[in-house]
Design a protein around this motif. Sequence first.
Motif, mmCIF file in Angstrom:
data_model
loop_
_atom_site.group_PDB
_atom_site.id
_atom_site.type_symbol
_atom_site.label_atom_id
_atom_site.label_comp_id
_atom_site.label_asym_id
_atom_site.label_seq_id
_atom_site.Cartn_x
_atom_site.Cartn_y
_atom_site.Cartn_z
ATOM 1 N N LEU A 227 35.497 55.762 45.457
ATOM 2 C CA LEU A 227 35.411 54.418 44.876
ATOM 3 C C LEU A 227 34.162 53.690 45.374
ATOM 4 C CD1 LEU A 227 39.157 53.346 45.087
ATOM 5 C CD2 LEU A 227 37.959 54.513 43.231
ATOM 6 N N GLU A 228 33.829 53.913 46.625
ATOM 7 C CA GLU A 228 32.620 53.289 47.172
ATOM 8 C C GLU A 228 31.362 53.859 46.524
ATOM 9 O OE1 GLU A 228 33.358 53.907 51.366
ATOM 10 O OE2 GLU A 228 34.166 51.869 51.575
ATOM 11 N N LYS A 229 31.391 55.121 46.133
ATOM 12 C CA LYS A 229 30.254 55.718 45.417
ATOM 13 C C LYS A 229 30.009 54.993 44.098
ATOM 14 C CE LYS A 229 30.879 60.442 47.092
ATOM 15 N NZ LYS A 229 31.292 61.804 46.686
ATOM 16 N N GLU B 131 26.531 43.376 35.932
ATOM 17 C CA GLU B 131 27.641 43.415 34.979
ATOM 18 C C GLU B 131 28.511 44.668 35.171
ATOM 19 O OE1 GLU B 131 27.804 41.630 30.569
ATOM 20 O OE2 GLU B 131 26.530 43.393 30.762
ATOM 21 N N LYS B 132 27.882 45.809 35.327
ATOM 22 C CA LYS B 132 28.649 47.035 35.533
ATOM 23 C C LYS B 132 29.305 47.052 36.917
ATOM 24 C CE LYS B 132 26.452 50.002 32.136
ATOM 25 N NZ LYS B 132 25.721 51.253 31.878
ATOM 26 N N TYR B 133 28.662 46.429 37.890
ATOM 27 C CA TYR B 133 29.264 46.327 39.217
ATOM 28 C C TYR B 133 30.552 45.502 39.138
ATOM 29 C CZ TYR B 133 29.859 45.436 44.194
ATOM 30 O OH TYR B 133 30.375 45.368 45.461
ATOM 31 N N LYS B 134 30.500 44.379 38.411
ATOM 32 C CA LYS B 134 31.685 43.545 38.246
ATOM 33 C C LYS B 134 32.781 44.303 37.498
ATOM 34 C CE LYS B 134 31.118 39.269 36.933
ATOM 35 N NZ LYS B 134 30.585 38.053 36.266
ATOM 36 N N ALA B 135 32.392 45.117 36.526
ATOM 37 C CA ALA B 135 33.372 45.921 35.788
ATOM 38 C C ALA B 135 34.007 46.954 36.717
ATOM 39 C CB ALA B 135 32.701 46.608 34.601
ATOM 40 N N ALA B 136 33.189 47.590 37.556
ATOM 41 C CA ALA B 136 33.712 48.566 38.518
ATOM 42 C C ALA B 136 34.683 47.883 39.485
ATOM 43 C CB ALA B 136 32.569 49.233 39.275
ATOM 44 N N CYS B 137 34.327 46.695 39.951
ATOM 45 C CA CYS B 137 35.221 45.941 40.837
ATOM 46 C C CYS B 137 36.544 45.644 40.140
ATOM 47 C CB CYS B 137 34.567 44.642 41.293
ATOM 48 S SG CYS B 137 33.255 44.860 42.504
ATOM 49 N N PHE B 138 36.469 45.239 38.875
ATOM 50 C CA PHE B 138 37.684 44.948 38.113
ATOM 51 C C PHE B 138 38.600 46.166 38.075
ATOM 52 C CE2 PHE B 138 40.028 45.218 34.134
ATOM 53 C CZ PHE B 138 40.736 44.023 34.131
ATOM 54 N N LEU B 139 38.040 47.325 37.758
ATOM 55 C CA LEU B 139 38.863 48.536 37.689
ATOM 56 C C LEU B 139 39.443 48.899 39.052
ATOM 57 C CD1 LEU B 139 36.802 50.838 35.290
ATOM 58 C CD2 LEU B 139 38.917 49.584 34.793
ATOM 59 N N ILE B 140 38.608 48.877 40.064
ATOM 60 C CA ILE B 140 39.060 49.272 41.406
ATOM 61 C C ILE B 140 40.106 48.298 41.939
ATOM 62 C CG2 ILE B 140 38.313 49.570 43.799
ATOM 63 C CD1 ILE B 140 35.638 50.684 42.599
ATOM 64 N N GLU B 141 39.901 47.004 41.726
ATOM 65 C CA GLU B 141 40.857 46.003 42.203
ATOM 66 C C GLU B 141 42.227 46.180 41.553
ATOM 67 O OE1 GLU B 141 38.867 42.380 41.242
ATOM 68 O OE2 GLU B 141 37.494 42.550 42.941
ATOM 69 N N ASN B 142 42.252 46.639 40.317
ATOM 70 C CA ASN B 142 43.511 46.809 39.598
ATOM 71 C C ASN B 142 44.090 48.213 39.722
ATOM 72 O OD1 ASN B 142 44.120 44.206 38.080
ATOM 73 N ND2 ASN B 142 41.946 44.516 37.688
ATOM 74 N N MET B 143 43.357 49.113 40.319
ATOM 75 C CA MET B 143 43.755 50.512 40.393
ATOM 76 C C MET B 143 45.045 50.782 41.182
ATOM 77 S SD MET B 143 41.156 53.632 41.123
ATOM 78 C CE MET B 143 39.979 53.087 39.912
ATOM 79 N N PRO B 144 45.339 50.065 42.258
ATOM 80 C CA PRO B 144 46.543 50.405 43.015
ATOM 81 C C PRO B 144 47.843 50.382 42.215
ATOM 82 C CG PRO B 144 45.145 49.025 44.345
ATOM 83 C CD PRO B 144 44.535 49.057 42.960
ATOM 84 N N GLN B 145 47.873 49.681 41.093
ATOM 85 C CA GLN B 145 49.102 49.622 40.315
ATOM 86 C C GLN B 145 49.224 50.759 39.294
ATOM 87 O OE1 GLN B 145 49.229 46.020 38.018
ATOM 88 N NE2 GLN B 145 47.181 46.322 37.208
ATOM 89 N N TRP B 146 48.196 51.583 39.140
ATOM 90 C CA TRP B 146 48.213 52.616 38.105
ATOM 91 C C TRP B 146 48.466 53.996 38.705
ATOM 92 C CZ3 TRP B 146 48.903 51.005 33.440
ATOM 93 C CH2 TRP B 146 48.487 49.721 33.107
ATOM 94 N N HIS C 225 44.137 57.460 44.616
ATOM 95 C CA HIS C 225 44.144 58.595 45.536
ATOM 96 C C HIS C 225 43.441 59.828 44.970
ATOM 97 C CE1 HIS C 225 48.045 56.712 47.305
ATOM 98 N NE2 HIS C 225 46.953 56.068 47.689
ATOM 99 N N ILE C 226 43.203 59.867 43.660
ATOM 100 C CA ILE C 226 42.661 61.101 43.061
ATOM 101 C C ILE C 226 41.437 60.910 42.173
ATOM 102 C CG2 ILE C 226 44.871 62.304 43.135
ATOM 103 C CD1 ILE C 226 45.037 61.694 40.049
ATOM 104 N N ILE C 227 41.187 59.707 41.714
ATOM 105 C CA ILE C 227 40.106 59.505 40.747
ATOM 106 C C ILE C 227 38.757 59.793 41.402
ATOM 107 C CG2 ILE C 227 39.615 57.057 41.128
ATOM 108 C CD1 ILE C 227 39.849 56.799 37.991
ATOM 109 N N THR C 228 37.856 60.387 40.639
ATOM 110 C CA THR C 228 36.534 60.706 41.187
ATOM 111 C C THR C 228 35.507 59.667 40.738
ATOM 112 O OG1 THR C 228 35.897 62.076 39.299
ATOM 113 C CG2 THR C 228 37.058 63.180 41.130
ATOM 114 N N ALA C 229 34.436 59.580 41.484
ATOM 115 C CA ALA C 229 33.354 58.661 41.128
ATOM 116 C C ALA C 229 32.779 59.038 39.773
ATOM 117 C CB ALA C 229 32.272 58.690 42.202
#
Length: 160
Positions: free
Chosen positions: A38-40, A50-65, A112-116
């Motif tokens: 995720l840090e990658k 803009e893409k950084y903010k989009a990445a943050c949005f996905l990562i911030e919401n990822m724990p529920q998926w 836990h499994i998604i790749t960069a």
Amino acid sequence: MKNFIAVLLLIHLSACIGGQQNRLQFALEFAGENRSELEKVLQYYKDDEEKYKAACFLIENMPQWYGYEGWALDSLHTIIAKAYKEDYLPASVYREWSSFPFYSFPKVYDSHIITAGYLINNIDLAFEVWKKYPWNQYLNFDDFCELILPYRLGDEPLSD
């Protein structure tokens, strides 16, 4: 009274900004051993706001998926592929599988499994679709994040 309102407003704004940062930190910590992936993504988009903010949005919401893993999913995948190919699903098969307790299988959290690579590819494709097609031209960034950016719809396995 004005000072009191100004102080309350300042506290509220600080909490919002801090809360956003806390959500990202929580998501990165939740990822455990996969945190580096995720840090990658964040590092990859560090120069594209803009893409950084989009990445943050996905990562911030990822724990529920999450998705499920288990032997029955392979069987069900085969049945669905056959039904799709033949454009027919026998009622007996539907009855057998419609009440199957998939929730009893172990959850596999995306964090836990998604790749960069997977996440970067999906973000780039989402931006391409947003910018390319005329039916998206009036979507603001928040709507884009909710409607186009997500890399999954439910608890299905991750796939391209």
